[in-house]
Scaffold this motif. Structure first.
Motif, PDB file in Angstrom:
ATOM      1  N   SER A 192       0.809  -1.207   0.000  1.00 28.99           N
ATOM      2  CA  SER A 192       0.000   0.000   0.000  1.00 28.99           C
ATOM      3  C   SER A 192       0.848   1.265   0.000  1.00 28.99           C
ATOM      4  O   SER A 192       0.347   2.346  -0.241  1.00 28.99           O
ATOM      5  N   ARG A 193       2.158   1.125   0.267  1.00 29.98           N
ATOM      6  CA  ARG A 193       3.035   2.300   0.279  1.00 29.98           C
ATOM      7  C   ARG A 193       3.656   2.574  -1.080  1.00 29.98           C
ATOM      8  O   ARG A 193       4.234   3.623  -1.285  1.00 29.98           O
ATOM      9  N   LYS A 208      -0.452   3.133  -3.963  1.00 30.12           N
ATOM     10  CA  LYS A 208      -0.819   4.175  -3.027  1.00 30.12           C
ATOM     11  C   LYS A 208      -1.806   5.130  -3.694  1.00 30.12           C
ATOM     12  O   LYS A 208      -2.798   5.528  -3.100  1.00 30.12           O
ATOM     13  N   GLN A 209      -1.539   5.469  -4.955  1.00 26.69           N
ATOM     14  CA  GLN A 209      -2.451   6.357  -5.671  1.00 26.69           C
ATOM     15  C   GLN A 209      -3.829   5.719  -5.790  1.00 26.69           C
ATOM     16  O   GLN A 209      -4.839   6.383  -5.657  1.00 26.69           O
ATOM     17  N   MET A 210      -3.860   4.403  -6.053  1.00 24.67           N
ATOM     18  CA  MET A 210      -5.135   3.720  -6.161  1.00 24.67           C
ATOM     19  C   MET A 210      -5.868   3.736  -4.820  1.00 24.67           C
ATOM     20  O   MET A 210      -7.049   4.016  -4.760  1.00 24.67           O
ATOM     21  N   PHE A 211      -5.130   3.444  -3.739  1.00 22.35           N
ATOM     22  CA  PHE A 211      -5.731   3.464  -2.407  1.00 22.35           C
ATOM     23  C   PHE A 211      -6.230   4.871  -2.083  1.00 22.35           C
ATOM     24  O   PHE A 211      -7.337   5.065  -1.602  1.00 22.35           O
ATOM     25  N   ASP A 212      -5.360   5.858  -2.354  1.00 24.23           N
ATOM     26  CA  ASP A 212      -5.701   7.242  -2.038  1.00 24.23           C
ATOM     27  C   ASP A 212      -6.906   7.701  -2.851  1.00 24.23           C
ATOM     28  O   ASP A 212      -7.793   8.381  -2.350  1.00 24.23           O
ATOM     29  N   PHE A 213      -6.932   7.309  -4.129  1.00 29.87           N
ATOM     30  CA  PHE A 213      -8.030   7.692  -4.999  1.00 29.87           C
ATOM     31  C   PHE A 213      -9.325   7.037  -4.516  1.00 29.87           C
ATOM     32  O   PHE A 213     -10.375   7.672  -4.444  1.00 29.87           O
ATOM     33  N   GLY A 214      -9.230   5.773  -4.143  1.00 25.36           N
ATOM     34  CA  GLY A 214     -10.386   5.058  -3.613  1.00 25.36           C
ATOM     35  C   GLY A 214     -10.901   5.746  -2.362  1.00 25.36           C
ATOM     36  O   GLY A 214     -12.104   5.941  -2.189  1.00 25.36           O
ATOM     37  N   TYR A 215      -9.969   6.155  -1.524  1.00 22.87           N
ATOM     38  CA  TYR A 215     -10.359   6.832  -0.298  1.00 22.87           C
ATOM     39  C   TYR A 215     -11.004   8.178  -0.614  1.00 22.87           C
ATOM     40  O   TYR A 215     -11.992   8.567  -0.021  1.00 22.87           O
TER      41      TYR A 215
END
Length: 115
Positions: free
Chosen positions: A82-83, A88-95
């Motif tokens: 996730s780092r 990370k961009q995918m996680f951040d975008f999802g968030y």
């Protein structure tokens, strides 16, 4: 033994960022990183669409290339994944979508619909 290879595009910011972050570790584990944007590279495949790799003499495509690459390097933990910049961009975008588009419309704890 055959050398493991990862073909990546140095001219793509995100790709390059991710590869350069793990390059030293990768090379230490015997992975050769091949820049497909190099003029000397013979690009006669779908290299510019998918992340191509060669591990143990077998070609890998896309996500499988990332998986093999990180396995070789020894990232087995989800936290490490996730780092990494792309993920990370995918996680951040999802968030971001959750935070701005979904969360405001979820029922609030203990709230009652006003008549």
């Amino acid at each position: 033994a055959m050398k493991d290879k990862v073909y990546y595009d140095e001219s793509c910011h995100v790709c390059a960022l991710e590869i350069n972050m793990i390059r030293g570790k990768g090379e230490a584990c015997g992975i050769e990183f091949v820049d497909i944007s190099d003029p000397g590279f013979n690009n006669d495949g779908s290299f510019d669409i998918e992340m191509i790799g060669e591990f143990d003499g077998k070609e890998t495509v896309g996500a499988e290339t990332f998986r093999k690459m990180y396995e070789k390097i020894g990232f087995r933990r989800t936290v490490a994944f996730s780092r990494l910049p792309v993920l990370k961009q995918m996680f951040d975008f999802g968030y971001h979508i959750f935070a701005y588009w979904i969360r405001p419309y979820l029922p609030k704890k203990g709230s009652r619909d006003s008549q």
